[in-house]
Design an enzyme around this catalytic site. Structure first.
Site, PDB file in Angstrom:
ATOM      1  N   GLY A 123     -32.766  11.517  34.286  1.00 54.15           N
ATOM      2  CA  GLY A 123     -33.423  10.638  34.897  1.00 54.15           C
ATOM      3  C   GLY A 123     -34.541  11.377  35.911  1.00 54.15           C
ATOM      4  N   GLU A 124     -34.541  11.059  36.991  1.00 48.51           N
ATOM      5  CA  GLU A 124     -35.735  11.796  38.219  1.00 48.51           C
ATOM      6  C   GLU A 124     -37.337  10.895  37.427  1.00 48.51           C
ATOM      7  OE1 GLU A 124     -35.494  15.877  37.717  1.00 48.51           O
ATOM      8  OE2 GLU A 124     -33.745  15.864  38.360  1.00 48.51           O
ATOM      9  N   GLY A 125     -37.141  10.182  36.421  1.00 44.43           N
ATOM     10  CA  GLY A 125     -38.576  10.098  36.208  1.00 44.43           C
ATOM     11  C   GLY A 125     -39.627  10.725  34.737  1.00 44.43           C
TER      12      GLY A 125
END
Length: 345
Positions: free
Chosen positions: A310-312
């Site tokens: 995740g997190e971009g």
């Protein structure tokens, strides 16, 4: 909730875009998916000379009440701790966005705890986490609408900096549970195919997670996308939904990250399908349901690196490939300009 006016790109330019690509000094189709990306960016920007300006990734963080039902390997306080890690530059998204000169913004969409001493965190908190949807809807429709509006307002502000390409990341313990049930309700894919290991559940804990989510999913029968979002979503998912819709309205290129971000897109496209015209799918998450999400959206991701962070991070890693697609479109010689013979007929 604000209404979103999303105009589909005018595809009349497509023949000219494809002609420019085909007459570069290469065999037809030789740059493969780079050609598809160049075509998509050019169509979004309605130009034969696309450019990427002031790229941004916005990470939305929020806590989830469903974490209280034991669906995650990590305790809920990790959400707050990871936001502090983002602030201090210690997370993977800090490394990758810095490497590729992408502006990184961190948003408190609904974290349990405050960041009053952290001016770098954008305060868009709806509440200190959602309610536990195993027992009651995660949020009210009013809260979901407020979250969408706040995500949209932030993107509108970013667009005023001339940013024309943006990605969205997230942080929230137990948010794979929200994403899985959203996926199930929007796509009608069986829930057991939507639920994955999240932060690394073993087989026994995965079975327990499935049981909790199956009970919750059968308890409610939401009919509209906003009802699905308010019943099972997270504040970060809702704000990403609004952010994506606004980005499409601003005619930005939208970088779609992994499982959680794509669950927000499922809601966004159910509200306004035209949002899909502005999306580039950056990677296929190792979270088991993401492959099926992408298939539902007829999307082909740029990368498959077995990541599930995740997190971009997937958006940040795909960005230089998109840069390469734009650069060949603008800088690579044509047969005519280079004096190279084209194919014989």
């Amino acid at each position: 909730m604000k209404s979103f006016t999303i105009n589909k790109p005018n595809h009349d330019l497509h023949k000219e875009i494809q002609h420019k690509i085909d007459f570069k000094t290469k065999p037809l189709g030789a740059l493969g998916n780079l050609e598809t990306i160049a075509c998509r960016v050019s169509a979004i920007q309605q130009t034969l000379n696309p450019e990427l300006i002031n790229p941004h990734i916005v990470v939305f963080a929020a806590d989830h009440g469903i974490a209280q039902s034991g669906v995650s390997k990590y305790p809920q306080e990790v959400t707050y701790q990871m936001v502090l890690n983002f602030i201090n530059g210690g997370a993977a998204i800090n490394v990758f966005s810095g490497q590729h000169n992408i502006e990184l913004k961190i948003v408190d969409a609904g974290v349990k705890g405050c960041f009053n001493d952290c001016p770098s965190v954008i305060d868009m908190k709806i509440a200190e986490g959602t309610r536990n949807f195993a027992n009651e809807p995660a949020m009210s429709i009013k809260e979901a609408e407020l979250a969408i509006n706040r995500g949209a307002a932030l993107v509108k502000e970013i667009a005023q900096t001339n940013c024309n390409i943006i990605g969205f990341g997230e942080m929230g313990i137990a948010n794979t549970s929200s994403a899985a049930v959203i996926m199930h309700k929007i796509t009608e894919i069986p829930l057991n195919l939507c639920v994955g290991r999240g932060t690394g559940l073993d087989d026994e804990k995965l079975v327990e997670k499935c049981k909790v989510l199956e009970a919750a999913a059968s308890k409610y029968q939401p009919q509209q996308p906003m009802e699905v979002l308010s019943t099972f979503g997270g504040f970060e998912i809702a704000q990403i939904t609004g952010a994506m819709l606004q980005a499409a309205e601003e005619r930005m290129v939208i970088l779609i990250d992994g499982f959680i971000a794509t669950s927000a897109l499922l809601i966004a496209q159910a509200i306004n399908p035209a949002v899909l015209e502005y999306c580039i799918f950056c990677h296929q998450s190792d979270e088991s349901g993401h492959k099926l999400m992408l298939e539902f959206l007829n999307a082909e991701p740029i990368l498959k690196l077995n990541m599930r962070l995740g997190e971009g991070t997937g958006a940040a890693l795909a960005y230089p490939i998109i840069q390469s697609a734009v650069n060949f479109m603008n800088e690579m010689a044509s047969f005519e300009s280079a004096g190279v013979s084209n194919v014989t007929t």
